[in-house]
Design a protein around this motif. Structure first.
Motif, PDB file in Angstrom:
ATOM      1  N   TRP A 194       2.048 -53.452 -37.231  1.00  0.00           N
ATOM      2  CA  TRP A 194       2.466 -52.175 -36.652  1.00  0.00           C
ATOM      3  C   TRP A 194       3.890 -52.223 -36.121  1.00  0.00           C
ATOM      4  N   LYS A 195       4.328 -53.418 -35.736  1.00  0.00           N
ATOM      5  CA  LYS A 195       5.700 -53.518 -35.223  1.00  0.00           C
ATOM      6  C   LYS A 195       6.716 -53.148 -36.291  1.00  0.00           C
ATOM      7  N   SER A 196       6.394 -53.489 -37.528  1.00  0.00           N
ATOM      8  CA  SER A 196       7.400 -53.265 -38.572  1.00  0.00           C
ATOM      9  C   SER A 196       6.918 -52.241 -39.589  1.00  0.00           C
ATOM     10  N   VAL A 197       6.074 -51.312 -39.138  1.00  0.00           N
ATOM     11  CA  VAL A 197       5.444 -50.422 -40.106  1.00  0.00           C
ATOM     12  C   VAL A 197       6.434 -49.435 -40.720  1.00  0.00           C
ATOM     13  N   GLY A 198       6.356 -49.298 -42.036  1.00  0.00           N
ATOM     14  CA  GLY A 198       7.183 -48.334 -42.741  1.00  0.00           C
ATOM     15  C   GLY A 198       6.349 -47.106 -43.077  1.00  0.00           C
ATOM     16  N   HIS A 199       7.012 -46.035 -43.436  1.00  0.00           N
ATOM     17  CA  HIS A 199       6.269 -44.798 -43.695  1.00  0.00           C
ATOM     18  C   HIS A 199       5.252 -44.952 -44.811  1.00  0.00           C
ATOM     19  N   ASP A 200       5.542 -45.850 -45.737  1.00  0.00           N
ATOM     20  CA  ASP A 200       4.662 -45.938 -46.894  1.00  0.00           C
ATOM     21  C   ASP A 200       3.252 -46.381 -46.538  1.00  0.00           C
ATOM     22  N   LEU A 201       3.094 -47.069 -45.419  1.00  0.00           N
ATOM     23  CA  LEU A 201       1.750 -47.480 -45.043  1.00  0.00           C
ATOM     24  C   LEU A 201       1.033 -46.432 -44.212  1.00  0.00           C
ATOM     25  N   LEU A 202       1.754 -45.406 -43.769  1.00  0.00           N
ATOM     26  CA  LEU A 202       1.116 -44.415 -42.908  1.00  0.00           C
ATOM     27  C   LEU A 202       0.751 -43.140 -43.647  1.00  0.00           C
ATOM     28  N   THR A 203       1.335 -42.960 -44.844  1.00  0.00           N
ATOM     29  CA  THR A 203       1.117 -41.686 -45.507  1.00  0.00           C
ATOM     30  C   THR A 203       0.185 -41.821 -46.702  1.00  0.00           C
ATOM     31  N   TYR A 204       0.083 -40.743 -47.467  1.00  0.00           N
ATOM     32  CA  TYR A 204      -0.728 -40.748 -48.674  1.00  0.00           C
ATOM     33  C   TYR A 204      -0.107 -41.709 -49.675  1.00  0.00           C
ATOM     34  N   ALA A 205      -0.893 -42.301 -50.510  1.00  0.00           N
ATOM     35  CA  ALA A 205      -0.322 -43.174 -51.535  1.00  0.00           C
ATOM     36  C   ALA A 205      -1.271 -43.334 -52.703  1.00  0.00           C
ATOM     37  N   PRO A 206      -1.311 -42.382 -53.621  1.00  0.00           N
ATOM     38  CA  PRO A 206      -2.203 -42.546 -54.767  1.00  0.00           C
ATOM     39  C   PRO A 206      -1.818 -43.794 -55.532  1.00  0.00           C
ATOM     40  N   GLY A 207      -2.762 -44.652 -55.799  1.00  0.00           N
ATOM     41  CA  GLY A 207      -2.403 -45.878 -56.496  1.00  0.00           C
ATOM     42  C   GLY A 207      -3.494 -46.917 -56.474  1.00  0.00           C
ATOM     43  N   GLY A 208      -4.706 -46.525 -56.033  1.00  0.00           N
ATOM     44  CA  GLY A 208      -5.797 -47.481 -56.098  1.00  0.00           C
ATOM     45  C   GLY A 208      -5.863 -48.427 -54.916  1.00  0.00           C
ATOM     46  N   GLY A 209      -4.911 -48.300 -53.985  1.00  0.00           N
ATOM     47  CA  GLY A 209      -4.968 -49.178 -52.818  1.00  0.00           C
ATOM     48  C   GLY A 209      -3.757 -50.070 -52.713  1.00  0.00           C
ATOM     49  N   TYR A 210      -3.587 -50.626 -51.523  1.00  0.00           N
ATOM     50  CA  TYR A 210      -2.446 -51.480 -51.208  1.00  0.00           C
ATOM     51  C   TYR A 210      -2.390 -52.654 -52.172  1.00  0.00           C
ATOM     52  N   ARG A 211      -1.256 -52.774 -52.871  1.00  0.00           N
ATOM     53  CA  ARG A 211      -1.212 -53.751 -53.960  1.00  0.00           C
ATOM     54  C   ARG A 211      -1.426 -55.206 -53.526  1.00  0.00           C
ATOM     55  N   PRO A 212      -0.793 -55.653 -52.445  1.00  0.00           N
ATOM     56  CA  PRO A 212      -1.066 -57.034 -52.027  1.00  0.00           C
ATOM     57  C   PRO A 212      -2.555 -57.278 -51.753  1.00  0.00           C
ATOM     58  N   LEU A 213      -3.267 -56.251 -51.287  1.00  0.00           N
ATOM     59  CA  LEU A 213      -4.698 -56.450 -51.070  1.00  0.00           C
ATOM     60  C   LEU A 213      -5.416 -56.569 -52.410  1.00  0.00           C
ATOM     61  N   ARG A 214      -5.019 -55.748 -53.359  1.00  0.00           N
ATOM     62  CA  ARG A 214      -5.668 -55.810 -54.667  1.00  0.00           C
ATOM     63  C   ARG A 214      -5.419 -57.165 -55.318  1.00  0.00           C
ATOM     64  N   ARG A 215      -4.235 -57.697 -55.065  1.00  0.00           N
ATOM     65  CA  ARG A 215      -3.911 -58.995 -55.639  1.00  0.00           C
ATOM     66  C   ARG A 215      -4.749 -60.085 -54.973  1.00  0.00           C
ATOM     67  N   ALA A 216      -4.828 -60.009 -53.632  1.00  0.00           N
ATOM     68  CA  ALA A 216      -5.616 -61.013 -52.910  1.00  0.00           C
ATOM     69  C   ALA A 216      -7.081 -60.944 -53.321  1.00  0.00           C
ATOM     70  N   LEU A 217      -7.601 -59.737 -53.463  1.00  0.00           N
ATOM     71  CA  LEU A 217      -9.001 -59.586 -53.852  1.00  0.00           C
ATOM     72  C   LEU A 217      -9.223 -60.076 -55.281  1.00  0.00           C
ATOM     73  N   SER A 218      -8.296 -59.756 -56.140  1.00  0.00           N
ATOM     74  CA  SER A 218      -8.399 -60.175 -57.530  1.00  0.00           C
ATOM     75  C   SER A 218      -8.506 -61.705 -57.613  1.00  0.00           C
ATOM     76  N   ASP A 219      -7.632 -62.392 -56.887  1.00  0.00           N
ATOM     77  CA  ASP A 219      -7.695 -63.860 -56.876  1.00  0.00           C
ATOM     78  C   ASP A 219      -9.026 -64.338 -56.316  1.00  0.00           C
ATOM     79  N   TYR A 220      -9.432 -63.730 -55.215  1.00  0.00           N
ATOM     80  CA  TYR A 220     -10.666 -64.127 -54.549  1.00  0.00           C
ATOM     81  C   TYR A 220     -11.873 -63.934 -55.474  1.00  0.00           C
ATOM     82  N   LEU A 221     -11.954 -62.784 -56.113  1.00  0.00           N
ATOM     83  CA  LEU A 221     -13.110 -62.477 -56.951  1.00  0.00           C
ATOM     84  C   LEU A 221     -13.179 -63.344 -58.199  1.00  0.00           C
ATOM     85  N   ARG A 222     -11.992 -63.672 -58.740  1.00  0.00           N
ATOM     86  CA  ARG A 222     -11.986 -64.498 -59.937  1.00  0.00           C
ATOM     87  C   ARG A 222     -12.582 -65.851 -59.626  1.00  0.00           C
TER      88      ARG A 222
END
Lengths: 516, 516
Positions: free
Chosen positions: A163-191
């Motif tokens: 929250w200290k360094s939050v940019g607008h992109d994390l607070l607003t709408y963002a069509p795209g399937g979800g936060y990409r670093p999370l999708r990457r982390a989950l992808s690695d985890y699930l594999r």
């Protein structure tokens, strides 16, 4: 006829809590709506009314302004303020229609068929068949992780930092399937953890399994399509499917999992919803043979499979099994999971892994139907995973839950010997405590609730005829020291219900002894 | 026939990144699935295979254990390990079905009608008609608040404080319509700010307007029911309604708002979805006369009204107007709103106010369909409201947005005089910039996107024939200093499209001058 200012003066409470402005506005509106101030009536000037009521002129001016803004009165400079004619247009309103059943565009207006109540038919059914429990914590609520053990301080620290360094992109709408670093982390985890074949692009972040199933059903199935569901199955899946107009075909399960009969196989459904790692609620694992047959069947008949892998991390005594999706060579499996039971249910972050060719479609679907959000939460979760906290937390909880499971199994044995079978205990946050055939598990549940213990009746999970009696008994959220005392309470309730027909049970478990 | 150990030795990369255990497991699974290791084949002993491959015996033991756990092989003590027969049951799989259209239970198996593709018909329509924008930030995206101005530090402080003392009840499931202190705070806020009549019990917390509408539609309307929607209207509402099988009847709007014609009035729908405070997207306010008529009509014909009060806080130059719900004496209005545009869209917290007799039903519905969650976020929001931060933030933003709105209006005037009308600018986070009749507002939108400016075409909001051409132009998220430069870019695009047919426009705005 009462003079307006006299009437107002009688109603106004100048010393009251509600500001005079509000009272006056409300009173004027009421008078106009009820017709006591008829359309066309000229209101007194603000100076006159203020003087008559003994209040500030500004107050009256503001009230008149608001009445004008809202259309109650018309102000013409120099000519005064008049009550507008806002009476409902009776020609538009028309005569009362006979209440009629769901619209048929071709039916004559005012057709007289079944009256409509408040609720829709599908709404009424949803409520009537609702499986959600009013109380969601404590011995022995199934499916609830011990959130008291969640590393709140770590989570909060990561959160504050973001929250200290939050940019607008994390607070607003963002069509795209979800936060990409999370999708990457989950992808690695699930594999690694679940042998799921996926790239980050195939992952869609949702608010959990309900939304994931809902999205899949809306995009891939039409109203009236059929779906196989395991019998018994999770009430939430059933509710979501039915709410979207899907016809459910309950398919029996046996020791190897989903076991469709010949009649079932002859009528391929649009989709099948399965829990192959740990059948919910009974707990068996879908055998490899059944998995291969199901996948081949899906390939042959273009059936979609939704694999609900809800709590596969918590397997006791052996490694977690590979997902069904990992075996699929034909892109027929939609894999869904959730972080809720791993971390805390209130998090409301889940995911789907969809075939690559459908990824863009599902991303659009989630934004169009639900709007995306919670990117900050997703970002915190991504950090949490990348810093290794998810893995260590799951490992710790697996040990803790394993201990509680053992304590509960011991308690069952102590109280009942092997008279009551324990099913599905190899994994998960609950097992099923079998009850004798003559028991009504809903009655036992109600009685246990009265005694302060929560269980869920197996009856709630069957669509058709109940095949087995039993109680879903959860141990994950119960501190070690509470398990025996709480089970003692439950045992008493069970004894009262099961052993009220004592002879029948005794003869099932041992040679008849003389009754004392 | 290749000897197993030779084949494995050739495939294994002992120096590779992937652990040997995983490679071996994968290779054995592949060999079994493809049939190269036929059912019934006896595997070499772990000692032998380990020696042949030059790897640790333990590794082979673990691989065999996992293969056994997953059902690939059967281990019998003393007799060895054999490949299990897990081949798909071809009798079960059956012949390939002709792909057929949505299931008719009475249709013969393998009916030959239209082939089914991946998607359902409703899914395909959803995607085809999707209104969500790929980019969601910057000049002149409508409906997006300036999240950069959000008091993140305050929010984070309140959040950290709450996490320090978090109890399990805020982290787990909790059917109940939402965190009670938040419902109480919202109830107080709505009564004062919007003249909504409600108690905390009537409030249901949701994830925003999409979920609120979805819930209302599922509980109150059946598949095939009709709903009035304003023409034009918010694409999200349209998508949610259609996804639930609701037939949409587009009702024209005029300067006073929703204006049903005689034919519309003769066929009362199950529900009507309206934006009376600030018509979305055109911006007019529903007059008091129309409100009263609509309410009377709803009472007469038992129609449900969903009032979407999406951004009523930002009214420039006059007070916010009372809600339609506040006028309703017959409990026909479901009032929905969201904190997203007030605070930040990623928050995903909205609310519904339902009639008291439906409150328990809606609480069950939200838990049953979506599972509740995000109680921590709701708790932070409750603190935020009770400490006065919501009110002060809204007040500050109202001023800021008012300034930006004026800058943008000035820019329009500077570039176009009064050639292009500005509609709906009295309130909200956007207005509609009218375009000449001959323009294709989708083309202008696409061209603007290429030039780096986002607007939304009015065309996207019409269900039927487009009545007006225009661009939804948002100013809220555009810093003051960017407004003129960004509009200059947009103006160039508009000129190219609108004034390419220069003669037509000139004649609309001034007496014909000689062409140079």
């Amino acid at each position: 006829m009462v003079i307006l200012s006299d009437w107002l003066a009688a109603q106004l409470d100048k010393a009251g809590v509600e500001p005079v402005y509000r009272q006056l506005l409300r009173l004027m509106q009421q008078a106009i709506l009820t017709g006591h101030l008829a359309p066309g009536t000229r209101l007194p000037s603000s100076r006159t009314l203020a003087a008559d009521l003994g209040i500030a002129r500004n107050t009256v001016v503001h009230v008149y302004d608001q009445l004008s803004a809202e259309g109650y009165v018309l102000s013409t400079t120099g000519s005064g303020t008049y009550v507008a004619d806002t009476r409902p247009d009776s020609a538009a309103v028309g005569p009362r229609t006979a209440l009629h059943a769901p619209e048929d565009a071709d039916a004559p207006a005012h057709a007289t068929t079944c009256p409509r109540g408040d609720m829709s038919m599908r709404g009424q059914r949803l409520i009537d068949e609702a499986g959600v429990s009013a109380k969601q914590w404590g011995a022995f609520m199934p499916g609830v992780p011990d959130v008291a053990e969640f590393p709140a301080r770590t989570w909060s620290r990561l959160q504050s930092r973001l929250w200290k360094s939050v940019g607008h992109d994390l607070l607003t709408y963002a069509p795209g399937g979800g936060y990409r670093p999370l999708r990457r982390a989950l992808s690695d985890y699930l594999r690694v953890a679940r042998s799921v074949r996926c790239s980050p692009e195939q992952i869609i972040i949702t608010t959990g399994i309900h939304q994931s199933i809902d999205l899949a059903v809306r995009l891939l199935a039409d109203h009236g399509d059929r779906a196989w569901v395991e019998e018994p199955c999770y009430w939430g899946a059933r509710s979501v499917l039915q709410a979207s107009g899907i016809q459910l075909a309950p398919i029996p399960v046996d020791a190897e999992g989903l076991n469709p009969g010949d009649a079932d196989l002859r009528h391929p459904p649009r989709m099948a919803l399965v829990t192959p790692s740990h059948q919910y609620p009974l707990g068996m694992v879908m055998s490899l043979a059944r998995r291969r047959t199901l996948l081949e069947y899906a390939r042959q008949h273009k059936m979609w499979i939704i694999e609900d892998d809800y709590d596969s991390e918590f397997r006791y005594g052996s490694r977690p099994l590979a997902s069904l999706q990992g075996l699929d060579e034909s892109d027929r499996v939609i894999y869904v999971g959730s972080l809720g039971k791993l971390l805390f249910p209130g998090l409301r972050i889940g995911y789907m892994v969809v075939p690559e060719r459908l990824a863009a479609t599902f991303r659009t679907g989630v934004a169009e139907l639900y709007r995306e959000g919670q990117l900050m939460q997703q970002a915190v979760l991504a950090e949490f995973i990348l810093d290794g906290y998810l893995t260590s937390h799951v490992r710790r909880m697996r040990t803790l839950y394993g201990e509680r499971r053992q304590l509960l199994i011991d308690a069952v044995t102590r109280h009942f010997g092997d008279a009551l079978p324990v099913m599905g205990d190899e994994a998960g946050l609950h097992f099923v405590l079998g009850l004798p055939e003559h028991c009504d598990d809903r009655e036992v549940t109600a009685a246990a609730y009265e005694a302060g213990v929560i269980v869920r009746p197996l009856a709630s999970y069957y669509l058709g005829k109940q095949q087995r009696k039993g109680l879903l008994t959860g141990y994950a959220c119960v501190p070690h020291e509470n398990i025996e005392p709480a089970f003692a309470t439950l045992a008493r309730v069970i004894e009262a219900h099961a052993f009220g027909k004592r002879t029948a049970l005794l003869s099932a478990t041992q040679a008849p002894a003389s009754m004392s």
